[in-house]
Design a protein around this motif. Sequence first.
Motif, PDB file in Angstrom:
ATOM      1  N   ILE A   3       8.736  41.870  59.585  1.00  0.00           N
ATOM      2  CA  ILE A   3       9.901  42.431  58.901  1.00  0.00           C
ATOM      3  C   ILE A   3      10.584  43.518  59.712  1.00  0.00           C
ATOM      4  CG2 ILE A   3       8.273  43.875  57.611  1.00  0.00           C
ATOM      5  CD1 ILE A   3      10.362  44.225  55.484  1.00  0.00           C
ATOM      6  N   GLU A   4       9.807  44.415  60.328  1.00  0.00           N
ATOM      7  CA  GLU A   4      10.430  45.519  61.050  1.00  0.00           C
ATOM      8  C   GLU A   4      11.161  45.034  62.302  1.00  0.00           C
ATOM      9  OE1 GLU A   4       6.082  45.250  62.301  1.00  0.00           O
ATOM     10  OE2 GLU A   4       7.252  45.220  60.431  1.00  0.00           O
ATOM     11  N   ARG A  16      19.399  55.971  65.878  1.00  0.00           N
ATOM     12  CA  ARG A  16      19.032  55.267  64.649  1.00  0.00           C
ATOM     13  C   ARG A  16      17.637  54.664  64.754  1.00  0.00           C
ATOM     14  NH1 ARG A  16      24.426  55.163  65.481  1.00  0.00           N
ATOM     15  NH2 ARG A  16      25.743  55.561  63.635  1.00  0.00           N
ATOM     16  N   ASP A  17      16.754  55.379  65.435  1.00  0.00           N
ATOM     17  CA  ASP A  17      15.315  55.051  65.468  1.00  0.00           C
ATOM     18  C   ASP A  17      15.006  53.710  66.128  1.00  0.00           C
ATOM     19  OD1 ASP A  17      14.732  57.446  64.121  1.00  0.00           O
ATOM     20  OD2 ASP A  17      15.108  56.506  62.183  1.00  0.00           O
ATOM     21  N   LEU A  18      15.764  53.328  67.139  1.00  0.00           N
ATOM     22  CA  LEU A  18      15.444  52.127  67.897  1.00  0.00           C
ATOM     23  C   LEU A  18      15.046  52.513  69.314  1.00  0.00           C
ATOM     24  CD1 LEU A  18      18.264  49.588  66.899  1.00  0.00           C
ATOM     25  CD2 LEU A  18      15.924  49.708  66.020  1.00  0.00           C
ATOM     26  N   THR A  19      14.042  51.830  69.849  1.00  0.00           N
ATOM     27  CA  THR A  19      13.667  51.991  71.249  1.00  0.00           C
ATOM     28  C   THR A  19      14.532  51.063  72.093  1.00  0.00           C
ATOM     29  OG1 THR A  19      11.383  52.544  70.692  1.00  0.00           O
ATOM     30  CG2 THR A  19      11.796  51.742  72.930  1.00  0.00           C
ATOM     31  N   SER A  22      13.892  47.611  70.069  1.00  0.00           N
ATOM     32  CA  SER A  22      12.717  47.332  69.240  1.00  0.00           C
ATOM     33  C   SER A  22      12.527  48.493  68.261  1.00  0.00           C
ATOM     34  CB  SER A  22      11.464  47.152  70.115  1.00  0.00           C
ATOM     35  OG  SER A  22      11.257  48.303  70.921  1.00  0.00           O
ATOM     36  N   PRO A  23      11.808  48.267  67.169  1.00  0.00           N
ATOM     37  CA  PRO A  23      11.657  49.324  66.154  1.00  0.00           C
ATOM     38  C   PRO A  23      10.683  50.413  66.592  1.00  0.00           C
ATOM     39  CG  PRO A  23      10.408  47.375  65.523  1.00  0.00           C
ATOM     40  CD  PRO A  23      11.177  46.998  66.752  1.00  0.00           C
TER      41      PRO A  23
END
Length: 346
Positions: A221-222, A263-266, A279-280
Amino acid sequence: MMKYESKKNPGTFLTTDGVVDPKTKTVFVTMDDGKEKTISVATLKRWWTKIEDGATAEPKAPAQEAQAEEAAASVEEKPAVIEEAAPAEEEAAPATAEQIEAEAPAKADTPAEETPEEKPVKTPKTPKVGKAPKAKVEKETDTPTADSAMKMSEAIQNLETIFDKLNALYFDGTLAKPVITVQSTPRAYGHCSTKKIWKNEAENEAMYEINIGAEFLNRPIEVTAATLLHEMVHLNCMENGISDTCQNGRYHNGNFKKECEARDLTVEYDRANGHAYTSPTDAFTEKIKAAGIDMSIKFARILPTKRAKAARVMFTYTCPKCGQTFRSAENLNIKCGDCDVAMERA
């Protein structure tokens, strides 16, 4: 002779000897105004009521009585059938919508995934007067229930729910909602259109498209949510005039990297596509779980399998005198053109 009164126009009568033509299923009648014609037995039964009229009744010979009774019985026993190309009778009127709906047998709902080939629609039969039509007994089948079937509509609804929650988490709910699709894109997890390619003519409204690759729906899901957020960042940049790509959208520049990391993405980098790989992060995963995001998509489109190419065998031919070589996939018997001797195959 038998006398009938019209159900449609009370006070209108006809008389008939009741003799039925076995080929056309019609009877010869005389109207009360003296006109003579033939009408179908079905029409007589449906739109005319037999009445007793002692004044006009004529004595019948025994043979005629038997024949008339047989004709009347045939009228009572055979239900009327509405034929598609039957000519309209003056006394006949088309069945109402309520009649057709009531007469049509109920059909079990078929899952969309197993819709059978459609058959030509048959004109419904009129049930016999005084008797209810027989109910059809539905046979039990092994068709999977709707609960067990794979429904793409549910997958789209889940993606739209995730979009709404990500919009609230990372864009304060200001991002315009696009049309979310699931299409086959084996080389990409998703894409966002650069133009508003969906249009609602009724509301004069146009919308962007965000697609999630059908082959990757069943990822965690993530990860799927991070792909959706990646495309939402593109959409946000387009709406706010931020240049985030170049080379026809292939190369993702530093602006895109900055918007994603906020927004919290790598974000990872390569020379060909720039900062295109996201990626999350752990923070992202925790936030979507706290937001109650639940995507229960347990299926994905199967990637086509590639056939392995057979190894190509090559033969090397060498001249024993001059050492000249020649390669071929064929098994040949050749000579060296300079030395005029047969070449040896290695």
